[in-house]
Design a protein around this motif. Structure first.
Motif, mmCIF file in Angstrom:
data_model
loop_
_atom_site.group_PDB
_atom_site.id
_atom_site.type_symbol
_atom_site.label_atom_id
_atom_site.label_comp_id
_atom_site.label_asym_id
_atom_site.label_seq_id
_atom_site.Cartn_x
_atom_site.Cartn_y
_atom_site.Cartn_z
ATOM 1 N N LYS A 207 46.176 39.945 38.931
ATOM 2 C CA LYS A 207 46.135 38.530 38.592
ATOM 3 C C LYS A 207 44.887 38.236 37.782
ATOM 4 O O LYS A 207 43.968 39.034 37.731
ATOM 5 C CB LYS A 207 46.118 37.673 39.861
ATOM 6 C CG LYS A 207 44.906 37.935 40.761
ATOM 7 C CD LYS A 207 44.970 37.105 42.009
ATOM 8 C CE LYS A 207 43.794 37.389 42.930
ATOM 9 N NZ LYS A 207 42.505 37.024 42.359
ATOM 10 N N GLU A 208 44.877 37.084 37.171
ATOM 11 C CA GLU A 208 43.684 36.636 36.475
ATOM 12 C C GLU A 208 42.617 36.263 37.503
ATOM 13 O O GLU A 208 42.925 35.693 38.553
ATOM 14 C CB GLU A 208 44.012 35.438 35.592
ATOM 15 C CG GLU A 208 44.914 35.770 34.403
ATOM 16 C CD GLU A 208 44.269 36.757 33.459
ATOM 17 O OE1 GLU A 208 43.047 36.642 33.213
ATOM 18 O OE2 GLU A 208 44.982 37.646 32.971
ATOM 19 N N LEU A 209 41.375 36.560 37.204
ATOM 20 C CA LEU A 209 40.299 36.223 38.120
ATOM 21 C C LEU A 209 40.028 34.722 38.090
ATOM 22 O O LEU A 209 40.123 34.082 37.040
ATOM 23 C CB LEU A 209 39.018 36.960 37.717
ATOM 24 C CG LEU A 209 39.067 38.489 37.743
ATOM 25 C CD1 LEU A 209 37.733 39.042 37.270
ATOM 26 C CD2 LEU A 209 39.381 39.005 39.134
ATOM 27 N N ASP A 210 39.715 34.165 39.257
ATOM 28 C CA ASP A 210 39.332 32.758 39.283
ATOM 29 C C ASP A 210 37.853 32.638 38.918
ATOM 30 O O ASP A 210 37.178 33.639 38.663
ATOM 31 C CB ASP A 210 39.627 32.124 40.647
ATOM 32 C CG ASP A 210 38.852 32.772 41.794
ATOM 33 O OD1 ASP A 210 37.751 33.315 41.542
ATOM 34 O OD2 ASP A 210 39.337 32.719 42.941
ATOM 35 N N GLY A 211 37.343 31.416 38.900
ATOM 36 C CA GLY A 211 35.970 31.195 38.442
ATOM 37 C C GLY A 211 34.930 31.941 39.249
ATOM 38 O O GLY A 211 34.024 32.566 38.682
ATOM 39 N N GLU A 212 35.050 31.916 40.572
ATOM 40 C CA GLU A 212 34.078 32.592 41.424
ATOM 41 C C GLU A 212 34.145 34.101 41.240
ATOM 42 O O GLU A 212 33.117 34.779 41.183
ATOM 43 C CB GLU A 212 34.330 32.242 42.889
ATOM 44 C CG GLU A 212 33.312 32.854 43.845
ATOM 45 C CD GLU A 212 33.553 32.453 45.291
ATOM 46 O OE1 GLU A 212 32.851 32.989 46.171
ATOM 47 O OE2 GLU A 212 34.437 31.604 45.535
ATOM 48 N N GLU A 213 35.365 34.623 41.135
ATOM 49 C CA GLU A 213 35.534 36.067 40.946
ATOM 50 C C GLU A 213 34.968 36.506 39.601
ATOM 51 O O GLU A 213 34.373 37.586 39.496
ATOM 52 C CB GLU A 213 37.015 36.432 41.058
ATOM 53 C CG GLU A 213 37.566 36.311 42.465
ATOM 54 C CD GLU A 213 39.075 36.412 42.515
ATOM 55 O OE1 GLU A 213 39.608 36.884 43.529
ATOM 56 O OE2 GLU A 213 39.730 35.998 41.537
ATOM 57 N N LYS A 214 35.141 35.711 38.570
ATOM 58 C CA LYS A 214 34.584 36.034 37.258
ATOM 59 C C LYS A 214 33.063 36.041 37.300
ATOM 60 O O LYS A 214 32.422 36.887 36.674
ATOM 61 C CB LYS A 214 35.075 35.024 36.215
ATOM 62 C CG LYS A 214 36.508 35.242 35.767
ATOM 63 C CD LYS A 214 36.889 34.250 34.688
ATOM 64 C CE LYS A 214 38.321 34.483 34.222
ATOM 65 N NZ LYS A 214 38.723 33.493 33.201
ATOM 66 N N GLU A 215 32.499 35.114 38.047
ATOM 67 C CA GLU A 215 31.052 35.049 38.163
ATOM 68 C C GLU A 215 30.506 36.302 38.833
ATOM 69 O O GLU A 215 29.506 36.872 38.389
ATOM 70 C CB GLU A 215 30.640 33.810 38.959
ATOM 71 C CG GLU A 215 29.141 33.603 39.049
ATOM 72 C CD GLU A 215 28.765 32.329 39.762
ATOM 73 O OE1 GLU A 215 27.568 32.155 40.070
ATOM 74 O OE2 GLU A 215 29.665 31.496 40.020
ATOM 75 N N TYR B 54 38.687 45.885 34.696
ATOM 76 C CA TYR B 54 37.941 44.701 34.270
ATOM 77 C C TYR B 54 36.637 45.078 33.569
ATOM 78 O O TYR B 54 36.198 44.382 32.646
ATOM 79 C CB TYR B 54 37.665 43.780 35.454
ATOM 80 C CG TYR B 54 38.860 42.914 35.800
ATOM 81 C CD1 TYR B 54 39.383 42.022 34.869
ATOM 82 C CD2 TYR B 54 39.469 42.994 37.046
ATOM 83 C CE1 TYR B 54 40.484 41.231 35.166
ATOM 84 C CE2 TYR B 54 40.568 42.205 37.358
ATOM 85 C CZ TYR B 54 41.069 41.324 36.414
ATOM 86 O OH TYR B 54 42.150 40.544 36.708
#
Length: 249
Positions: free
Chosen positions: A86-94, A115
């Motif tokens: 899945k696409e990473l959410d904001g916290e996961e991207k951080e 990634y």
């Protein structure tokens, strides 16, 4: 359950190998070297995964025999954990950006590898910078430190302390540690018994550690001064840079 696990795993495996084919050793190595004088450790983040990909098999899911590990590390080859592509959410991207910003690899799932390479391949704001004499000097000083420690010294004290003293090289302990771990994945820092990943695959998720409490990754966790530098591996990675030829001769 097995069919669902296999599907998740195989999607990540396919995504990873497609991403891997988009880059080259030359680009990865140039970025690694250019990170030193620019003080951009994130430019080093592609090499650890690229090094692992040298022997990571392009494989379909094989269920681990130990049934107690099915949830945490179901694949017998790579131990990739259960999860949806899945696409990473904001916290996961951080979190991902913080890990990449250290310049080394944190995590050993196929999705982690994907990634890291995806970020490297899509980093349009930092097109590969030219490798400068200052980059070569700093890297050479790191190598000299490794070659001049006492036979029984580990990487954990003297080497880390000495790296902080290199002129023009801004680094913290974590950044220095993951850099040395990267050289381990490259097989440059390995031992006779505990090899890097240039010629043989090791499942890093379950690889041995020197002690149960060690926070260093395989294989550099076992490296001591007398192990030196694997010259063949060093030439494989850095053989295009004649300024470094003393380290593979």
């Amino acid at each position: 359950m097995k069919e669902k696990l296999a599907n998740f795993h195989n999607i990540w495996n396919d995504k990873l190998f497609k991403e891997y084919k988009k880059t080259t050793k030359e680009k990865i190595v140039a970025s690694f070297l250019a990170s030193f004088s620019s003080n951009k450790p994130e430019l080093r983040s592609g090499l650890p995964v690229f090094a692992i990909m040298q022997t990571l098999p392009d494989h379909e899911f094989i269920l681990v025999e130990d049934q107690t590990l099915i949830r945490e590390s179901p694949c017998a080859i790579c131990s990739t954990a259960f999860g949806y592509p899945k696409e990473l959410d904001g916290e996961e991207k951080e979190i991902l950006n913080l890990c990449i910003g250290s310049g080394g690899l944190i995590g050993n799932d196929l999705s982690d590898y994907y990634y890291y390479l995806h970020s490297f391949n899509n980093n349009k704001s930092d097109e590969i910078m030219g490798v400068e004499d200052e980059d070569i000097r700093i890297f050479s000083e790191i190598l000299d430190i490794l070659l001049n420690v006492e036979e029984n010294d580990t990487l954990k004290k003297e080497v880390l302390r000495s790296m902080k003293k290199i002129k023009g090289f801004k680094t913290g302990q974590e950044q220095s540690q993951v850099l040395l771990e990267t050289l381990g994945y490259c097989s440059i820092l390995e031992t006779t018994k505990y090899k890097g990943l240039l010629k043989e695959y090791t499942n890093l998720a379950i690889a041995k550690r020197k002690t149960h409490s060690s926070d260093w990754r395989y294989p550099v966790d076992f490296w001591i001064g007398k192990d030196g530098i694997n010259k063949e591996a060093f030439k494989f990675w850095f053989g295009d840079y004649k300024q470094l030829e003393n380290y593979w001769k």
